[in-house]
Structures are given as structure tokens and as C-alpha cells.
Design a protein around this motif. Sequence first.
Motif, short mmCIF file in Angstrom:
data_model
loop_
_atom_site.label_atom_id
_atom_site.label_comp_id
_atom_site.label_asym_id
_atom_site.label_seq_id
_atom_site.Cartn_x
_atom_site.Cartn_y
_atom_site.Cartn_z
N ASP A 1 -58.83 16.53 -14.03
CA ASP A 1 -58.82 15.31 -13.24
C ASP A 1 -58.46 14.09 -14.08
OD1 ASP A 1 -59.48 16.63 -10.94
OD2 ASP A 1 -61.64 16.23 -11.09
N ALA A 2 -58.67 14.18 -15.39
CA ALA A 2 -58.43 13.03 -16.27
C ALA A 2 -57.00 12.97 -16.80
CB ALA A 2 -59.40 13.07 -17.45
N GLY A 3 -56.19 13.99 -16.50
CA GLY A 3 -54.81 13.97 -16.98
C GLY A 3 -54.37 15.34 -17.41
N SER A 4 -53.33 15.38 -18.23
CA SER A 4 -52.80 16.66 -18.68
C SER A 4 -52.64 16.66 -20.19
CB SER A 4 -51.45 16.96 -18.01
OG SER A 4 -50.51 15.96 -18.30
N TRP A 5 -52.77 17.83 -20.75
CA TRP A 5 -52.59 18.07 -22.18
C TRP A 5 -51.56 19.16 -22.32
CZ3 TRP A 5 -56.86 16.42 -19.86
CH2 TRP A 5 -57.66 15.45 -20.48
N ILE A 6 -50.70 19.05 -23.32
CA ILE A 6 -49.66 20.05 -23.49
C ILE A 6 -49.55 20.42 -24.97
CG2 ILE A 6 -47.76 18.37 -23.77
CD1 ILE A 6 -46.13 20.34 -21.91
N ALA A 7 -49.32 21.70 -25.24
CA ALA A 7 -49.35 22.16 -26.62
C ALA A 7 -48.27 23.21 -26.87
CB ALA A 7 -50.72 22.75 -26.97
N THR B 1 -65.65 21.71 -18.09
CA THR B 1 -64.44 21.00 -17.68
C THR B 1 -63.65 21.82 -16.68
OG1 THR B 1 -64.29 19.93 -19.86
CG2 THR B 1 -62.31 19.92 -18.48
N VAL B 2 -63.40 21.26 -15.50
CA VAL B 2 -62.56 21.94 -14.52
C VAL B 2 -61.11 21.78 -14.97
CG1 VAL B 2 -61.78 21.99 -12.12
CG2 VAL B 2 -64.18 21.52 -12.64
N HIS B 3 -60.41 22.89 -15.12
CA HIS B 3 -59.05 22.84 -15.65
C HIS B 3 -58.22 23.99 -15.11
CE1 HIS B 3 -61.30 25.55 -18.26
NE2 HIS B 3 -60.16 26.08 -18.67
N GLN B 4 -56.90 23.82 -15.20
CA GLN B 4 -55.99 24.90 -14.86
C GLN B 4 -54.87 24.95 -15.89
OE1 GLN B 4 -55.16 23.39 -10.87
NE2 GLN B 4 -53.06 22.93 -11.49
N ASP C 1 -66.32 16.26 -26.91
CA ASP C 1 -66.85 16.47 -25.57
C ASP C 1 -65.81 16.19 -24.49
OD1 ASP C 1 -66.66 13.73 -25.75
OD2 ASP C 1 -68.81 13.34 -25.48
N GLU C 2 -64.55 16.03 -24.89
CA GLU C 2 -63.43 15.87 -23.97
C GLU C 2 -62.30 16.79 -24.41
OE1 GLU C 2 -62.29 11.80 -23.87
OE2 GLU C 2 -64.08 11.13 -22.78
N PRO C 3 -61.40 17.18 -23.49
CA PRO C 3 -60.26 18.00 -23.90
C PRO C 3 -59.44 17.30 -24.98
CG PRO C 3 -60.44 17.98 -21.51
CD PRO C 3 -61.41 16.94 -22.02
N ALA C 4 -58.85 18.09 -25.85
CA ALA C 4 -58.07 17.53 -26.95
C ALA C 4 -57.02 18.53 -27.40
CB ALA C 4 -58.97 17.16 -28.13
N VAL C 5 -55.96 18.01 -28.01
CA VAL C 5 -54.94 18.84 -28.65
C VAL C 5 -55.19 18.82 -30.15
CG1 VAL C 5 -52.47 19.14 -29.08
CG2 VAL C 5 -53.26 18.36 -26.83
N LEU C 6 -55.20 19.99 -30.77
CA LEU C 6 -55.49 20.12 -32.19
C LEU C 6 -54.29 20.69 -32.93
CD1 LEU C 6 -58.97 21.88 -31.84
CD2 LEU C 6 -58.53 19.40 -31.97
N THR C 7 -54.11 20.23 -34.17
CA THR C 7 -53.09 20.81 -35.04
C THR C 7 -53.53 22.20 -35.49
OG1 THR C 7 -52.35 18.67 -35.85
CG2 THR C 7 -51.90 20.55 -37.24
N HIS D 1 -52.32 13.73 -25.15
CA HIS D 1 -52.93 13.64 -23.82
C HIS D 1 -52.10 12.68 -22.98
CE1 HIS D 1 -56.39 11.71 -21.31
NE2 HIS D 1 -55.75 12.63 -20.60
N LEU D 2 -51.75 13.12 -21.79
CA LEU D 2 -51.06 12.24 -20.84
C LEU D 2 -52.08 11.84 -19.77
CD1 LEU D 2 -48.41 10.89 -20.08
CD2 LEU D 2 -47.87 12.90 -18.71
N PRO D 3 -52.73 10.69 -19.93
CA PRO D 3 -53.80 10.32 -19.01
C PRO D 3 -53.27 9.94 -17.63
CG PRO D 3 -53.36 8.52 -20.53
CD PRO D 3 -52.51 9.68 -20.98
N VAL D 4 -54.08 10.22 -16.62
CA VAL D 4 -53.75 9.82 -15.25
C VAL D 4 -54.39 8.46 -14.99
CG1 VAL D 4 -54.05 10.36 -12.81
CG2 VAL D 4 -53.57 12.19 -14.43
N PRO D 5 -53.61 7.45 -14.64
CA PRO D 5 -54.20 6.13 -14.39
C PRO D 5 -55.11 6.14 -13.17
CG PRO D 5 -51.78 6.04 -14.49
CD PRO D 5 -52.16 7.46 -14.43
N THR D 6 -56.10 5.27 -13.18
CA THR D 6 -56.96 5.11 -12.01
C THR D 6 -56.47 3.98 -11.12
OG1 THR D 6 -58.44 3.65 -13.26
CG2 THR D 6 -58.96 6.00 -13.25
N ASP D 7 -55.76 3.02 -11.71
CA ASP D 7 -55.26 1.87 -10.96
C ASP D 7 -54.14 2.32 -9.99
OD1 ASP D 7 -53.11 -0.44 -10.75
OD2 ASP D 7 -55.01 -1.41 -11.24
N PRO D 8 -54.20 1.93 -8.71
CA PRO D 8 -53.19 2.35 -7.73
C PRO D 8 -51.76 1.96 -8.11
CG PRO D 8 -55.09 1.42 -6.61
CD PRO D 8 -55.29 1.16 -8.06
#
Length: 247
Positions: free
Chosen positions: A46-52, A64-67, A91-97, A140-147
Motif C-alpha cells: 500500500d505504501a508503494g513499490s520496490w524493485i530489485a 506487511t501485505v505485499h505481492q 520495520d519497513e520494506p527495503a531494497v538491500l545491496t 523505493h517508489l512511494p505512492v503519494p497520498t496527496d490527490p
Amino acid sequence: MQKIRHESVAPTRTQRLESGGEIDAHRHDDHQIVYAGRGTIAVTTDAGSWIAPATRALWIPAGTVHQHQAHGELDLHLVGLPTTENPLGLDEPAVLTISPLLRELIVAYTHAPDNDSPPHLRLRAVMLDQLALSPEQPLHLPVPTDPLLRELHGILRADAADNRSLDDLGRQIGASARTLSRRLRGDLGLAYPQWRTQIRLHHALILLADGIPVTTVAHRCGWSSASTFIDVFRRTFGHTPGTRPVT
């Protein structure tokens, strides 16, 4: 409403996913490390997407709910860890080297997940030690909350090559560049060029995993030349696009 699976134990295993394949939305009570030895893995919450890509792994905290989605054919390595084991304290998703050593440790560990022999337990201990040394990466590519920002996000995701200025984009959605810049910093903590580059790099990783040539990827993602794209990519990932890192 989408049904969310609950798995109390995060699995440790190796599996294959075809390009475009998905693992649907779920959560588990354990932490999990997600590593693609081949291809590129995207994880969405819900907070955005991570890609690796193959030089990175994803840390998914317990609960964390994730797909997952595969870009390119995927060799997926999953490591489940109890909540008592959190080598990086995240305590949040993260991308690691992922170093060459850590890559081999994860691959070896996930090929024999139910082995409780002393050598396998020592392998696990070294893997956790190496994880504790893995720096977090800003992928991390965060999803904005502002409309307004969500509308802008949709425009940029639909066409990563859109090179219009923030003034021009603002006129399309009915907001000034100054307003959008202020909201970006307040919502995501990013300047507009930083956010746009993140969106473009995410899209570039997906295209590269699907076998699109580097020059075409640069064009589709809005860079003025392939050399500019290669420079940005190298500074972000530590290697050039289209070159599989030595492991």
C-alpha cells in the motif's frame, strides 16, 4: 475486495516464475528476504513499490501485505526469518545491496531449507552476518497520498518519456509548479527531478528485464541519450545496464 492470504510462516525455498508471473497479495507473521538470482522482482504494498535486479534483494517485514511480480524469467529465492531475527533492524520494506558472497549464501541456503545439519546452520549464521552489513538502497517508489500528486504520478507512470516541465504538467492537472513542488517535499520528501528519475529507473529495470535494448530503454524512459541513461544507471546500481554483474 481483494482477498489477502495469511501465511503464519514465511517460506524458505527456491522457485521459478515466468515473466509476468505474480504471487498474489498476502502477509506472513515472519520477516522475509526476497532475492531474484535471474530477472527482476517487483514487490508492491500500500505504501508503494520496490524493485530489485540481481544485485539487490528485498526485505519484507513481518505483517506487511505485499505481492510479487516477475519481470523476465525469475529464479526466486525466499528466506523466512522469525521476528526475533532482524539483522538490519528494519520495520519497513527495503531494497538491500547483495554482495557476491551474500548471493551465494542465499542461493545455497534456499536450495536446502529443511536441512538442520551443523554445516547448514553455520551457513545460515554467516548469511545473517552478511545481511547485517548490507546497505539499504533508495529503490523505493512511494505512492503519494496527496490527490494532485497521485494524478501526476499516473501521468508519469503512463509515459516515463514525458519530458514536459512541472509547469506544463501542473497546467494539465490544475495546479502550479510551486504547489506541486511543495506538496512533493511534504508528502514524499523529494524534489520533482528526483521523483521523476526514480519513476524512470523503475520502468527501465522492467524494460531491461524483458530484453529491450539499452538504447531503446533510454528513449522510452525519457533520457536524452543512451550515454546519459547509462551514467545515471551506473551511479545508482554500480554497473551498466545490460551487463550482468559478476557474481
